[in-house]
Design a protein around this motif. Sequence first.
Motif, short mmCIF file in Angstrom:
data_model
loop_
_atom_site.label_atom_id
_atom_site.label_comp_id
_atom_site.label_asym_id
_atom_site.label_seq_id
_atom_site.Cartn_x
_atom_site.Cartn_y
_atom_site.Cartn_z
N PHE A 195 0.83 -1.20 0.00
CA PHE A 195 0.00 0.00 0.00
C PHE A 195 0.87 1.26 0.00
N ARG A 196 1.95 1.22 0.74
CA ARG A 196 2.84 2.38 0.76
C ARG A 196 3.48 2.59 -0.61
N LYS A 197 3.84 1.49 -1.29
CA LYS A 197 4.43 1.61 -2.62
C LYS A 197 3.43 2.18 -3.61
N ASP A 241 3.95 5.56 -5.70
CA ASP A 241 3.82 5.58 -7.15
C ASP A 241 2.81 6.63 -7.60
N GLY A 242 1.68 6.68 -6.89
CA GLY A 242 0.64 7.64 -7.25
C GLY A 242 1.05 9.08 -6.98
N LEU A 243 1.87 9.28 -5.95
CA LEU A 243 2.29 10.62 -5.56
C LEU A 243 3.48 11.12 -6.38
N SER A 244 4.13 10.23 -7.09
CA SER A 244 5.32 10.61 -7.86
C SER A 244 4.96 11.72 -8.86
N GLY A 245 5.69 12.82 -8.76
CA GLY A 245 5.45 13.95 -9.64
C GLY A 245 4.27 14.81 -9.21
N ARG A 246 3.61 14.45 -8.10
CA ARG A 246 2.44 15.19 -7.64
C ARG A 246 2.56 15.62 -6.18
N TRP A 247 3.75 15.53 -5.64
CA TRP A 247 3.92 15.79 -4.23
C TRP A 247 3.51 17.21 -3.84
N ALA A 248 3.84 18.19 -4.67
CA ALA A 248 3.51 19.58 -4.32
C ALA A 248 2.00 19.75 -4.18
#
Length: 232
Positions: free
Chosen positions: A7-9, A13-20
């Motif tokens: 679940f953490r992975k 993966d989903g947050l990659s490039g969307r952290w801001a």
Amino acid sequence: MSVANDFRKKARDGLSGRWATAVITGLVASILGGSSFSGQAANMAERTSDSSTFTELFSSISPVILAVVMGILSMALVWSILILIIGGAVKLGYAEFNLNVVDQREVHFGDLFGGFSRFGQAFLLQLLVTIFVSLWTLLFIIPGIIAAYRYSMAFFILAEHPEMSAMDALRESKQMMAGNKWRLFCLQFSFIGWMILGVITCGIGLLWVNPYLNAAVAAFYRDISYNDGQYA
């Protein structure tokens, strides 16, 4: 059966490039009562409502300090009421946001307020969850915690099933979480190290832990909803 690492992975993966976007959205969601880190201040007035405590405290302080304390308590009470009113809509929007994250769909800060288009449903769900968890907590703290886990998927369910009533979402969450409460607890507990690190950094690190945790919970929902046959 998926484990916490999976679940953490999926969350990473989903947050990659969307952290801001996720950090800003998570921060506003926390302030407005819509994330996993919300709700602590909502109980402030209740925890300080014991009359004997007030009597002992106020008898030993000056009128100026008393006015400041009363002002803070009043603001806390107003904030608690505000969160009770709008928190459901924010939670619904944040649930949709996090499902979009783990599904790797496009996400926007404005998604957080998408739940206001279904304000009535969201408010009723928030109210029912608050009532049910509070009633179970009256028995003892542990039953209240179990109840909170029992209904923890309700906003994800309502986000994906607008045709459902608030009560239907609660029933579906109860069924979905049967046998899964401990798994969710373990997932959330696996973030304890990150939370401690966030606290050590004067809360700054929590800005990243918050969206990470909420995305992981959304991934958990995805897993148990598939296993429950909802998407079969």
